[in-house]
Structures are given as structure tokens and as C-alpha cells.
Design an enzyme around this catalytic site. Structure first.
Site, short mmCIF file in Angstrom:
data_model
loop_
_atom_site.label_atom_id
_atom_site.label_comp_id
_atom_site.label_asym_id
_atom_site.label_seq_id
_atom_site.Cartn_x
_atom_site.Cartn_y
_atom_site.Cartn_z
N GLU A 48 0.81 -1.22 0.00
CA GLU A 48 0.00 0.00 0.00
C GLU A 48 0.85 1.27 0.00
OE1 GLU A 48 -2.99 -0.42 3.05
OE2 GLU A 48 -4.08 -1.88 1.83
N GLU B 177 -4.57 -8.83 -1.61
CA GLU B 177 -5.16 -8.67 -0.28
C GLU B 177 -6.59 -8.19 -0.38
OE1 GLU B 177 -2.96 -6.44 2.75
OE2 GLU B 177 -4.89 -5.73 3.53
#
Length: 750
Positions: free
Chosen positions: A240, A336
Site C-alpha cells: 500500500e 489482499e
């Protein structure tokens, strides 16, 4: 997970307990399709409302002939798409600690069998492993080269993976032994703190001189894990990279920084060290497609980046197809996607899992990876991480001091695919009945068998047909239930392309491989379109591409301009979007909602053909979908003249337009605040000489969708950028297309 998602999760149903079910004894036999009679299909059902979990039902019998009229899912096994790498989750430190230290040996062995064996369990085949601490660890932050505050270890003399040897690596080795086809990828939430501007793993950026140290850190990790018996197939540079927080391990890494790190340090270091590990870019949400695409725009990046890793917490899954069609040679992986208490009850949770399992592969994902493989009954232990995240299994203490485990709906949702879809399976064509009805995805396995995964996302039972060539069967599926159908017989007879609803456009690369683009009418909303006369003319614009009118562009002076908006933050009024200072901004002041608008009064009637909304200094805060209206009086707006998806820098091409007022309207919901740091309006500047068209490597094909939309698809299979002419609304534009990229021009009635 991004900041907005986490804050929302903490407030959404925080007290909801982790949803668990009773673990049945899974069949100690090969998956049912291996022995199904040729004229029948096996059926496996999960229905949380009746506490039915991966239960084999009586087989269904194929009938000869076309499916009767009504709702029909048509499967065409002759149309093949991406290979599947696998389904799985992550042995975070918290997960590994619970399974490795709280369960006794018998429980642990049984659970690992249930998770990873295709014969005796659900056959998980992909694990995404954190490189050191995340927001889910049992004992706080750690890296593989920790140093006291203020000290550094530039030679990595203190590097060690000893932390992982006690419980994580033994579980990974056991999983590989149970399932030799298991694939592992690895991702850091943060480098060691001493490599960063913050001198901590929480937040910050990589120090300017630390790029090679971080590349060496990756190489040491990969070699150490391989030596321990756990080879890693893929890595991503940073989890991220657009989310930076001071509360748990994270690091900001812009697309340009990632490109420099990969091209100049990580990829050369892996090659020099003899490591064949693939590098996946981005590893973040669907809502910023420009980041992964920017890694494909030059020859070095395209060579060094294997594909893109995606998360599910913002944006729409169709972004995977958009990026695939823009750069069709690069695979997609969903790395994810956590469920949690924000999804409501067990039925809502199961709906979230099945949406991920079905629509991820339908949009080119080669993997479906949930998040924590195991958490305790409180959703922990956490490291200041997500509150209410749901694992694949829950490991809980009992009153007598011992521990037990139970599966959640994530386990059962994954099982509906992972037990029946083998690594190396190919997704094949099928239509879907859509949200609120029966959704599906189909695969053919390396052994020739077929698996069709279905889920009824409606509120009532649905009866539907499954058609395969000249055969069909009929089935009724309860609301909120999933069914997997498996069969061994091959397809006989042809399939009407209109029954699938999409078109396939194949191209050939110089090395003989195929670049395959797929398109359906649902993708129209994902590309810019302008109204020209009685037609909507649409185009895709991959990052790195450009569509240029035959005249030069001249920015209109801002003298006399006034800006207004439907709402504004008290600190960021609309006037800051036109003040010429890119460090200031207009900001909406709340999460984006359909109907939010930003408006310009140009002071008098002007002629223009392009609007640019620059959000670079707040890269995620652009309108995800927009419409553009113009007006002469500020009251009568008429029909939109342009529509499309936003991006960090949104360039909106228009037919030559004369008006005083311009209004840009947001069409979708996002937790991000819509921001504009700078807005420019451009006018034609007179005749210019267009760049000479080049055709080396360009391939073109035309086709038509079942709804009549016309497509012209151009693919650049060459080694360098190419330019070509595009007749568009009576004007000839120049299109520049990077190597490996494709563009789709569409025409449909307005």
C-alpha cells in the site's frame, strides 16, 4: 488497507463477533469431478442461512439441446483467458503465532491439512507473506535488521530471519509439503526504520541513499527463505505505497520512486544475485490505475515488472480489466482483500467473500488472496491495525486453558473455488446474470475437467440454466448460497457469441505469444467519452499515451474567472483551484457523493476544447467518475458533453465548445475528499504540424458488441512508442501509444 477504509471499519459494527461455523470432516477423497459420470455434473453447496458448508449434493444430469428460454449461464470452454495461480491468504505474524504456538500438534496438523490439501481439505495454493512486521503482529514491530535509534547497518551485517524460524517458517514448510503447488509472494510493510526518514517502521519515506540497501535487504531475505526451504516466487516493493501512517508499519512510495527503485536497484540486484523472483508493482487499491500503468510506460519498467498486485478496499474490480486492456501483456494478482464486521451478519460476510472469489478472476486476477489466515476471537492480536477484520479461521482459547479453531465464511467461500480449481487452470468464457441474481466464473483445469462457481446474490431463490454447447441443465439456488458445479465431459457444439456478451480481440506478439483484450458494454463507463452530434465517441488512454488535436493548445487566461462548488472545506475554498499555486487546493470537505460539483465562470463566452484537473499534490483525491456540462447563463445546462473516469491528472478532451460556464459533476461515492489543486482550460491555437505517423508494430482490429457499439482496437506490439492518426468527430487527432499498450475507440448512439 488505506486510511479511509480503516477509520470507517473502526466505527462499523465494531462489536460484531467473528463469525464461525462448525468444522465438518472434509471428504478424504479426490474432488468429486474426478469421478463424476460423463453425463452428470457434481454439485457442492455452501449456504450459511441453513448452516450448510461445502456439502456435496446429488449430481445434476446434462440434457441434450439448447437451454430453454429464461435465465441462462452459458459457458464456452473454447474461449480461454488467464491461468490461475491460486487462492489463499496470509500467515501474518499474528496468524502464524496463533496456529504455531496456541494449537497442539494434532490440531495444527489437522488444520494445515484442512487448509492446504486438495484431497482432504480445501486446497489453498497461494500465500502472501509479510516481510517482517505488519499491523498484525503478536509482539509489536520488528524487521530483519533492527538497530537502536539513531544507528544504521548499511552493510546489513546484522540481517537475520531468526524471528520467523520459531513458528512462521515451519508452517510455510508444512504447507508446501502438503501442497507442493503452493505459490508464495512476499511484501514489506516497511523497511528497517534506519533506512527511512522517520527512523521508525511507522510511516515516512525511504532515505535518498537507502535504495541499494533496501534492494540488498530483499535479496538477503529471498536467499535466507530459500535456504530455509521456502522459495518465494513474487515480491512487491511496498505494501500500500499510497498509504502512510504513524500508527503501524507503512511507507510512502510514489510511482516515480518505485520505478527508480525497481529499475536501478531491485531488479538489477536480483539478477546479479541469481534470483528469478518476479516483481509485482503497486500492491494497492483499484482506484488509482495510473500508478501500476506508469510502471509499464518505458522499456526498462516493462521488462522489470512482471505484473500488478491489487487490493479491494477502494474503487471497483473492473479496474483490473481496464489495466489489462491498456497493457494486455501484464498479469493481475489480487494480493489482499479482508472481510470484516463492517459486512454485517454471516450472510453479508459470505456475500463479500463470494464477490471476491467470482469477480476477481472475471476481471483477470490470477490469484485471490484474503488477509489474515488466522486471528483470535477478538480479531487479534493486532499491531494498531484493523479493528474487526475477519480471518479465514478463528483460533480461540477455551475455558480449560486449551485452544481450538473454527472456520469462518472466508474459509467456505475460498473452498468453493480452491478445492476445485487447480493451479494452472484457465478461466474460460461465461456470461453472468449480474448483481442481485446468480453470479459466476468458470475454469478448465489442467486435467481437462471444468469447474463453474456460482453465487446467488439476490434476496430470493433463483432458477437458472447452465448451457455448454448443445447441452444444458437447470438448477435452483437459494438466496445467499453458493454452488460449485464440476464435470469432466468436453464441450460439444458451438456457442453464440451474443450469449456471452463480450468480445475477444487477440493480437500476436513478435515472440509468438498472444495479447488478448476482452471488452463488454459495462466497460464503456470506464473510458472517456464525448458527445459529437448524435454519437458518443469514446477512447481509452493508457498511462503514457496521448491523444492530441491537430491544432496547438493555448491555456485560457484566468483573468475574470470565478470558481464555485457544491461544498467546500473551510480551509480550501474553490478560488484556490484557480490561484496558479499548485500547493493550494479546493477540497470538497467530505467524502465524495454523486452530484457533488465544481464550477467555473470564465467571465465571458470562450471557445475551448480541453479541461485539465490536476490533483497531483493529493494523488488519491480525484473524482472517480465525472460528467461535464456547459452553459451560457449558469442556469440551463442541458445534456452532458463529456463523461469518463478521473485520474490524478484528469485531461478531458472536448469537441470545440463555446460557453461561459463549465461544471464538472462527480458521479460516484468515495471516502476520499474531492480535491483540485489546479484547473486549466485550453483553446485551439491554430494549425500545427502533427507528428509523423509510425506503423511499426501497430496492429488494428474492428469488431462490434452485441449491443451495436462499434470498436476499433489498436495494439502496439513494437519495442517503442508509435503514433497514428485518429479521425474523430470530423477532426483528425494524433494518438501516441507506448510499446505494449492498446487503445480502444468506441462509437455508439448518443
Amino acid at each position: 488497507m488505506n486510511r479511509t477504509t480503516r477509520q470507517w471499519r473502526r466505527t462499523a459494527l465494531a462489536a460484531t463477533a467473528t463469525l464461525i461455523a462448525t468444522l465438518p470432516v472434509l471428504p478424504s477423497a479426490a474432488p468429486a469431478f474426478a469421478s463424476t459420470a460423463l453425463g452428470k455434473a457434481s454439485v457442492w453447496i455452501t449456504n450459511p442461512s441453513t448452516k450448510t458448508y461445502l456439502s456435496q449434493q446429488p449430481p445434476v444430469t446434462w440434457k441434450t439441446g439448447a437451454a430453454p428460454s429464461g435465465s441462462t449461464i452459458t459457458v464456452d470452454t473454447t474461449r480461454k483467458y488467464q491461468p490461475m495461480t491460486g487462492f489463499g491468504a496470509s500467515f501474518t505474524d499474528s496468524s502464524a503465532w496463533l496456529v504455531g504456538t496456541k494449537l497442539n500438534a494434532k490440531q495444527r496438523n489437522t488444520l494445515m491439512r484442512d487448509l492446504f490439501s486438495r484431497r482432504d481439505g480445501i486446497g489453498l495454493s497461494f500465500l502472501r507473506q509479510p516481510m517482517a512486521a505488519t499491523d498484525f503482529t503478536a509482539s509489536g514491530n520488528y524487521s530483519y535488521d533492527d538497530m537502536p535509534a539513531g544507528q544504521a547497518d548499511p552493510t546489513l551485517a546484522n540481517f537475520t530471519i531468526d524471528h520467523d524460524r520459531s513458528y512462521t517458517i515451519p508452517l510455510l514448510k508444512q504447507a508446501r509439503k502438503i501442497n507442493p503447488q503452493l505459490t508464495l509472494m512476499a511484501t514489506p510493510w516497511s523497511p528497517p526504520g534506519w533506512m527511512k526518514t522517520t527512523d521508525t517502521m511507522n510511516g515516512g519515506q525511504l532515505k535518498p541513499g537507502a535504495h541499494q540497501q533496501l534492494a540488498d535487504y530483499f535479496a538477503k531475505f529471498l536467499k535466507a527463505y530459500a535456504a530455509a526451504g521456502v522459495p518465494v516466487r513474487y515480491v512487491t516493493p511496498q505494501n500500500e505505497p499510497l498509504h502512510n501512517t504513524s500508527t503501524y508499519p507503512s511507507m510512502s512510495l510514489t510511482a516515480d520512486e518505485a520505478k527508480t527503485f525497481i529499475n536501478d536497484h531491485l531488479a538489477p540486484t536480483l539478477r546479479k544475485q541469481g534470483l528469478s523472483t518476479g516483481i509485482l508493482g503497486y500492491d494497492h487499491n483499484w482506484d488509482v490505475t495510473s500508478y501500476p500503468e506508469s510502471l509499464y510506460t518505458d522499456a526498462a519498467s516493462a521488462k522489470n515488472v512482471t505484473g500488478t498486485a491489487w487490493h479491494c478496499y477502494a474503487g471497483d474490480v473492473s479496474a483490473q480489466t481496464v489495466v489489462h486492456n491498456d497493457y494486455p501483456g501484464k498479469p493481475a494478482f489480487q494480493s489482499e482483500c479482508s472481510g470484516g464486521s463492517w459486512e454485517g451478519d454471516e450472510q453479508g460476510a459470505f456475500a463479500g467473500v463470494m464477490d471476491n472469489v467470482i469477480n476477481g478472476p472475471r476481471n483477470w486476477a490470477q490469484s485471490i488472496i484474503r488477509w489474515n489466515l488466522a486471528l483470535d476471537s477478538n480479531g487479534g492480536p493486532t499491531n494498531n491495525g484493523c479493528q474487526g477484520c475477519r480471518p479465514v479461521v478463528t483460533v480461540s482459547p477455551k475455558t480449560n486453558g486449551t485452544w481450538s479453531y473454527a472456520p469462518t465464511v472466508d474459509y467456505w467461500g475460498l473452498a468453493q473455488a480452491s478445492k476445485f480449481v487447480q493451479p494452472g487452470a484457465r478461466r474460460v468464457a461465461s456470461n453472468t446474470l449480474g448483481k442481485g441474481s446468480v453470479e459466476d466464473v468458470a475454469f478448465t483445469n489442467p486435467d481437462g475437467s471444468t469447474a463453474l462457481v456460482t453465487y446467488n446474490s439476490g434476496s430470493t431463490a433463483r432458477t437458472f440454466n447452465v448451457g455448454l454447447g448443445n447441452r444444458h441443465f437447470t438448477y435452483t439456488l437459494a438466496a445467499g448460497a453458493a454452488a460449485t458445479f464440476t464435470w469432466t465431459s468436453t464441450q460439444q457444439g458451438s456457442t453464440d457469441p451474443a450469449a456471452i456478451g463480450s468480445v475477444d480481440i487477440p493480437f500476436r506478439n513478435p515472440d509468438g505469444s498472444q495479447a488478448l483484450i476482452t471488452y463488454d458494454s459495462g466497460l464503456l463507463a470506464q473510458q472517456p467519452q464525448v458527445r459529437v452530434g448524435d454519437q458518443w465517441l469514446g477512447y481509452t488512454l493508457p498511462t503514457g499515451a496521448s491523444l492530441t488535436p491537430p491544432t496547438g493548445e493555448s491555456a485560457l487566461p484566468r483573468d475574470g474567472w470565478q470558481a464555485s462548488a457544491s461544498a467546500s472545506s473551510s480551509d480550501d475554498p474553490p478560488s484556490k483551484a484557480i490561484d496558479g499555486d499548485a500547493t493550494t487546493r479546493w477540497s470538497l470537505g467530505h467524502g465524495m457523493q454523486p452530484g457533488d460539483w465544481f464550477q467555473l465562470d470564465l467571465g465571458s463566452t470562450k471557445t475551448f476544447d480541453q479541461i485539465v484537473l490536476d490533483t497531483s499534490a493529493s494523488s488519491g483525491d480525484f473524482a472517480r467518475q465525472y460528467e461535464v456540462y456547459t452553459s451560457d447563463d449558469g442556469n440551463n445546462w442541458g445534456e452532458p458533453i463529456a463523461t469518463g473516469p478521473g485520474s490524478t491528472v484528469t485531461r478531458i478532451l472536448l469537441p470545440t465548445t463555446t460557453a461561459r460556464y463549465i461544471r464538472v459533476v462527480n458521479k460516484t461515492t468515495s471516502g476520499s475528499w474531492w480535491s483540485i489543486h489546479d484547473v486549466s482550460v485550453f483553446a485551439p491555437a491554430g494549425n500545427t504540424t502533427s507528428p509523423p505517423a509510425t506503423s511499426a508494430g501497430l496492429q488494428r482490429k474492428n469488431t462490434t458488441l452485441p449491443d451495436g457499439t462499434k470498436l476499433q482496437v489498436t495494439y502496439n506490439s513494437g519495442s517503442g512508442a508509435a503514433t497514428f492518426d485518429v479521425p474523430w468527430g470530423g477532426t483528425t487527432y494524433s494518438y501516441r501509444l507506448p510499446a505494449g499498450a492498446a487503445t480502444i475507440l468506441t462509437t455508439r448512439p448518443a
